[in-house]
Design a protein around this motif. Structure first.
Motif: not given
Length: 198
Positions: A5-13, A72-75, A122-126, A133-139
């Motif tokens: 998941l961390t790697g996927s997020l790095l790519q999305m960002l 949040v990941l959609r845009d 930055l931490l508060a934005m991330l 991402a975790l919520g999406q994966q959970t669902r």
């Protein structure tokens, strides 16, 4: 796409989103990428640590089901261009990092050259992005408390191996040599996800 998941997020960002993050923080692309490359595994590792107890995993699953569906990941570009949701992000960080937050922000700031305020922002934005991402994966995977804990333990192990000495910040049991670890981590991750640049 990365298997974790961390790697996927790095790519999305990457790309435009990373540029927008830099604009929000007032930093150059290299500094922004280095900071994101260290901050994401730290946040994921901290969530993994929280989920290692039954109570922690239960509370996290409840929060994901209530407030974090992955929308949040959609845009991401739009989310970042609006400055994220700092109120939500700071609330997540209070639960996730607790008293460790100032030490983590200080180390990231020293290592990346970001100001203390920019590191905090930055931490508060991330944080909402990671929770989304975790919520999406959970669902998508229909995870229960045990499944979520197992997923996060895998992410925590990945983060620990990537973070090296910096992982000790999650327990505040290291305080001297973490700055080099942050720099090395940022370079290592960015080389893999964004391509190395001279």
């Amino acid at each position: 796409m990365s298997s974790n998941l961390t790697g996927s997020l790095l790519q999305m960002l990457g790309g435009d989103v990373m540029n927008q993050l830099g604009s929000q923080l007032g930093t150059d692309p290299a500094t922004t990428q280095k900071a994101v490359g260290a901050a994401l595994p730290l946040l994921m590792g901290a969530l993994g640590k929280n989920a290692s107890s039954a109570d922690g995993a239960t509370a996290l699953l409840k929060a994901l089901n209530k407030d974090h569906d992955g929308s949040v990941l959609r845009d991401l570009n739009g989310f970042v261009s609006r400055g994220g949701n700092l109120q939500d992000g700071n609330g997540i960080l209070r639960h996730t990092l607790g008293n460790n937050r100032s030490g983590i922000e200080s180390a990231l700031s020293q290592a990346t050259g970001l100001s203390a305020d920019s590191t905090s922002n930055l931490l508060a934005m991330l944080a909402p992005v990671v929770m989304g991402a975790l919520g999406q994966q959970t669902r998508q995977q229909g995870l229960d408390v045990g499944g979520l804990a197992q997923l996060l333990m895998g992410e925590k192990q990945q983060a620990t191996s990537q973070l090296g000495g910096l992982a000790g910040l999650l327990d505040l049991d290291h305080d001297g040599s973490i700055v080099d670890d942050v720099v090395n981590l940022g370079s290592k991750l960015l080389g893999g996800f964004f391509g190395s640049k001279n």
